[in-house]
Design a protein around this motif. Sequence first.
Motif, PDB file in Angstrom:
ATOM      1  N   LEU A 252      64.229  91.362 -18.236  1.00 47.33           N
ATOM      2  CA  LEU A 252      63.692  92.768 -18.993  1.00 47.33           C
ATOM      3  C   LEU A 252      63.812  92.506 -20.521  1.00 47.33           C
ATOM      4  O   LEU A 252      62.764  92.382 -21.171  1.00 47.33           O
ATOM      5  CB  LEU A 252      64.275  93.881 -18.512  1.00 47.33           C
ATOM      6  N   LEU A 253      65.079  92.473 -21.090  1.00 46.54           N
ATOM      7  CA  LEU A 253      65.173  92.452 -22.530  1.00 46.54           C
ATOM      8  C   LEU A 253      64.479  91.215 -23.286  1.00 46.54           C
ATOM      9  O   LEU A 253      63.880  91.250 -24.165  1.00 46.54           O
ATOM     10  CB  LEU A 253      66.681  92.409 -22.730  1.00 46.54           C
ATOM     11  N   ALA A 254      64.733  90.024 -22.493  1.00 48.40           N
ATOM     12  CA  ALA A 254      63.938  88.689 -22.948  1.00 48.40           C
ATOM     13  C   ALA A 254      62.471  88.811 -22.945  1.00 48.40           C
ATOM     14  O   ALA A 254      62.015  88.533 -23.961  1.00 48.40           O
ATOM     15  CB  ALA A 254      64.559  87.524 -22.279  1.00 48.40           C
ATOM     16  N   LEU A 255      62.025  89.460 -21.846  1.00 51.02           N
ATOM     17  CA  LEU A 255      60.429  89.883 -22.097  1.00 51.02           C
ATOM     18  C   LEU A 255      60.050  90.743 -22.846  1.00 51.02           C
ATOM     19  O   LEU A 255      59.108  90.439 -23.675  1.00 51.02           O
ATOM     20  CB  LEU A 255      60.261  90.403 -20.409  1.00 51.02           C
ATOM     21  N   LEU A 256      60.899  91.769 -23.384  1.00 52.64           N
ATOM     22  CA  LEU A 256      60.513  92.760 -24.355  1.00 52.64           C
ATOM     23  C   LEU A 256      60.249  91.795 -25.681  1.00 52.64           C
ATOM     24  O   LEU A 256      59.340  92.265 -26.443  1.00 52.64           O
ATOM     25  CB  LEU A 256      61.356  93.929 -24.271  1.00 52.64           C
ATOM     26  N   ARG A 258      60.046  88.614 -26.200  1.00 54.08           N
ATOM     27  CA  ARG A 258      59.040  87.532 -26.282  1.00 54.08           C
ATOM     28  C   ARG A 258      57.664  88.037 -26.193  1.00 54.08           C
ATOM     29  O   ARG A 258      56.962  87.492 -26.842  1.00 54.08           O
ATOM     30  CB  ARG A 258      59.469  86.395 -24.794  1.00 54.08           C
ATOM     31  N   GLU A 259      57.350  88.805 -25.331  1.00 51.19           N
ATOM     32  CA  GLU A 259      56.075  89.037 -24.883  1.00 51.19           C
ATOM     33  C   GLU A 259      55.503  90.374 -25.794  1.00 51.19           C
ATOM     34  O   GLU A 259      54.148  90.411 -25.998  1.00 51.19           O
ATOM     35  CB  GLU A 259      55.902  89.573 -23.713  1.00 51.19           C
ATOM     36  N   PHE A 260      56.389  91.096 -26.059  1.00 56.62           N
ATOM     37  CA  PHE A 260      56.063  92.422 -26.730  1.00 56.62           C
ATOM     38  C   PHE A 260      56.500  92.661 -28.232  1.00 56.62           C
ATOM     39  O   PHE A 260      56.339  93.383 -28.828  1.00 56.62           O
ATOM     40  CB  PHE A 260      56.415  93.649 -26.038  1.00 56.62           C
ATOM     41  N   GLY A 261      57.419  91.562 -28.800  1.00 59.14           N
ATOM     42  CA  GLY A 261      57.903  91.692 -30.057  1.00 59.14           C
ATOM     43  C   GLY A 261      58.806  92.657 -30.118  1.00 59.14           C
ATOM     44  O   GLY A 261      59.183  93.226 -31.339  1.00 59.14           O
ATOM     45  N   LEU A 262      59.405  93.258 -29.194  1.00 60.82           N
ATOM     46  CA  LEU A 262      60.260  94.508 -29.229  1.00 60.82           C
ATOM     47  C   LEU A 262      61.925  94.164 -28.966  1.00 60.82           C
ATOM     48  O   LEU A 262      61.954  93.714 -27.930  1.00 60.82           O
ATOM     49  CB  LEU A 262      59.962  95.519 -28.375  1.00 60.82           C
ATOM     50  N   ARG A 263      62.503  94.390 -30.123  1.00 60.32           N
ATOM     51  CA  ARG A 263      63.856  93.980 -29.902  1.00 60.32           C
ATOM     52  C   ARG A 263      64.624  95.590 -30.227  1.00 60.32           C
ATOM     53  O   ARG A 263      64.533  95.951 -31.202  1.00 60.32           O
ATOM     54  CB  ARG A 263      64.316  93.129 -31.183  1.00 60.32           C
ATOM     55  N   LEU A 264      65.443  95.862 -29.190  1.00 62.41           N
ATOM     56  CA  LEU A 264      66.326  97.051 -29.066  1.00 62.41           C
ATOM     57  C   LEU A 264      67.521  97.166 -29.853  1.00 62.41           C
ATOM     58  O   LEU A 264      68.184  95.930 -29.718  1.00 62.41           O
ATOM     59  CB  LEU A 264      66.293  97.826 -27.827  1.00 62.41           C
ATOM     60  N   SER A 265      67.966  98.157 -30.303  1.00 60.16           N
ATOM     61  CA  SER A 265      69.407  98.049 -30.771  1.00 60.16           C
ATOM     62  C   SER A 265      70.310  98.209 -29.336  1.00 60.16           C
ATOM     63  O   SER A 265      69.859  98.139 -28.212  1.00 60.16           O
ATOM     64  CB  SER A 265      69.842  99.691 -31.130  1.00 60.16           C
ATOM     65  N   GLU A 266      71.755  97.663 -29.600  1.00 58.00           N
ATOM     66  CA  GLU A 266      72.553  97.436 -28.442  1.00 58.00           C
ATOM     67  C   GLU A 266      72.596  98.852 -27.194  1.00 58.00           C
ATOM     68  O   GLU A 266      72.534  98.667 -26.224  1.00 58.00           O
ATOM     69  CB  GLU A 266      74.145  97.050 -29.038  1.00 58.00           C
ATOM     70  N   ARG A 267      72.467  99.823 -28.199  1.00 59.80           N
ATOM     71  CA  ARG A 267      72.638 101.057 -27.535  1.00 59.80           C
ATOM     72  C   ARG A 267      71.459 101.340 -26.809  1.00 59.80           C
ATOM     73  O   ARG A 267      71.393 101.782 -25.338  1.00 59.80           O
ATOM     74  CB  ARG A 267      72.916 102.262 -28.547  1.00 59.80           C
ATOM     75  N   ASP A 268      70.262 101.344 -27.418  1.00 64.70           N
ATOM     76  CA  ASP A 268      69.054 101.449 -26.487  1.00 64.70           C
ATOM     77  C   ASP A 268      68.732 100.337 -25.286  1.00 64.70           C
ATOM     78  O   ASP A 268      68.446 100.664 -24.518  1.00 64.70           O
ATOM     79  CB  ASP A 268      67.938 101.433 -27.419  1.00 64.70           C
ATOM     80  N   ALA A 269      69.206  99.199 -25.655  1.00 64.13           N
ATOM     81  CA  ALA A 269      69.196  98.062 -24.501  1.00 64.13           C
ATOM     82  C   ALA A 269      69.995  98.360 -23.377  1.00 64.13           C
ATOM     83  O   ALA A 269      69.464  98.235 -22.385  1.00 64.13           O
ATOM     84  CB  ALA A 269      69.567  96.764 -25.298  1.00 64.13           C
ATOM     85  N   ALA A 270      71.209  98.948 -23.649  1.00 59.43           N
ATOM     86  CA  ALA A 270      72.084  99.081 -22.641  1.00 59.43           C
ATOM     87  C   ALA A 270      71.357 100.250 -21.748  1.00 59.43           C
ATOM     88  O   ALA A 270      71.573 100.448 -20.542  1.00 59.43           O
ATOM     89  CB  ALA A 270      73.609  99.376 -23.115  1.00 59.43           C
ATOM     90  N   GLU A 271      70.976 101.318 -22.516  1.00 56.69           N
ATOM     91  CA  GLU A 271      70.443 102.381 -21.900  1.00 56.69           C
ATOM     92  C   GLU A 271      69.357 102.253 -21.163  1.00 56.69           C
ATOM     93  O   GLU A 271      69.085 102.759 -19.696  1.00 56.69           O
ATOM     94  CB  GLU A 271      70.001 103.653 -22.836  1.00 56.69           C
ATOM     95  N   LEU A 272      68.178 101.337 -21.559  1.00 56.72           N
ATOM     96  CA  LEU A 272      67.142 100.915 -20.914  1.00 56.72           C
ATOM     97  C   LEU A 272      67.635 100.476 -19.472  1.00 56.72           C
ATOM     98  O   LEU A 272      66.933 100.355 -18.512  1.00 56.72           O
ATOM     99  CB  LEU A 272      66.417 100.055 -21.747  1.00 56.72           C
ATOM    100  N   LEU A 273      68.518  99.364 -19.582  1.00 52.59           N
ATOM    101  CA  LEU A 273      68.929  98.512 -18.458  1.00 52.59           C
ATOM    102  C   LEU A 273      69.544  99.267 -17.404  1.00 52.59           C
ATOM    103  O   LEU A 273      69.238  99.472 -16.164  1.00 52.59           O
ATOM    104  CB  LEU A 273      69.810  97.448 -18.893  1.00 52.59           C
ATOM    105  N   ARG A 274      70.321 100.312 -17.841  1.00 50.78           N
ATOM    106  CA  ARG A 274      70.855 101.309 -16.794  1.00 50.78           C
ATOM    107  C   ARG A 274      69.759 102.009 -15.987  1.00 50.78           C
ATOM    108  O   ARG A 274      69.764 102.132 -14.761  1.00 50.78           O
ATOM    109  CB  ARG A 274      71.941 102.463 -17.735  1.00 50.78           C
ATOM    110  N   MET A 275      68.749 102.550 -16.977  1.00 47.11           N
ATOM    111  CA  MET A 275      67.770 103.235 -16.263  1.00 47.11           C
ATOM    112  C   MET A 275      66.825 102.540 -15.429  1.00 47.11           C
ATOM    113  O   MET A 275      66.433 102.868 -14.081  1.00 47.11           O
ATOM    114  CB  MET A 275      67.139 104.086 -17.252  1.00 47.11           C
TER     115      MET A 275
END
Length: 280
Positions: A252-256, A258-275
């Motif tokens: 997920l995070l690598a795709l965001l 690479r494909e969407f130009g979206l890099r999240l903060s560590e906090r947001d990335a962790a929250e997104l993966l959890r959900m």
Amino acid sequence: MGSMGAVWGGDELDLDAYLERIGWEGGELRADLATLRAVHRAHTGAITFESLDVLFGRPVGLDVKEVEGKLVHGRRGGYCYEQNTLLAAALERIGFEVSGRGARNRSRGGSLTAVTHAVLVVTVEGEPWLCDAGFGWQGPREPVPLARPGAEVRQGEWVFRVREEADGVLVLCVPREGAWRDLYAFSPQPYHPVDYVVLNHYSSSHPRSAFVGRVVVQRQGDSERLALVGRELSRLLPDGRTERREVPAGELLALLGREFGLRLSERDAAELLRMYRAED
């Protein structure tokens, strides 16, 4: 500036930071069609459509400085109210005459939907143009003329058309599988920033909103358009074909990025993966 002053908060916008964010490559900014087209194309190419704050249960602010902080300085994306608030402020600052409209999404089928989409109408030399940086992967990359309903508008490999219905309702359409399909419809009634506050409240918090409780990240490209909705990645090609596949959590995070130009903060990335993993 229009006679009503800075309706869209253009006087509050850090225009230089915005232009850097969209990759503006210089050239004089004028309230003409060439500038409108170039700014619209740059904005839609640089700023990803996403509603992750809705997924996280965070309030989505529409004050110009809040939107600028998130989309410009924070280099995040946003959904229609944020995207078009930012675009409206920039266009107003440049000197364009900007008006809002409320649209009904028709891309999900034939049932009547509420007005939940924000679009802009910009008047250049007396002619109205539809401007919309906030309809995600299916939206226009450039302004679409509204004065010539029925005419096909080609933007690179993508084609749009506006048709007119009763009572002055205008409908943005695209060709799909041999037929014209409606994307959304809007009436001539002007909408103001305060109207988008009400629509934004529904879209960011109502249980029936398409953005509540799931991942929505989309990107418009020149040769393809991408949408990650839930766990499914869809790739739309100019001929109307759509390729789909499921995205595992580990990708997920690598795709965001690479494909969407979206890099999240560590906090947001962790929250997104959890959900995201919780959907398994």
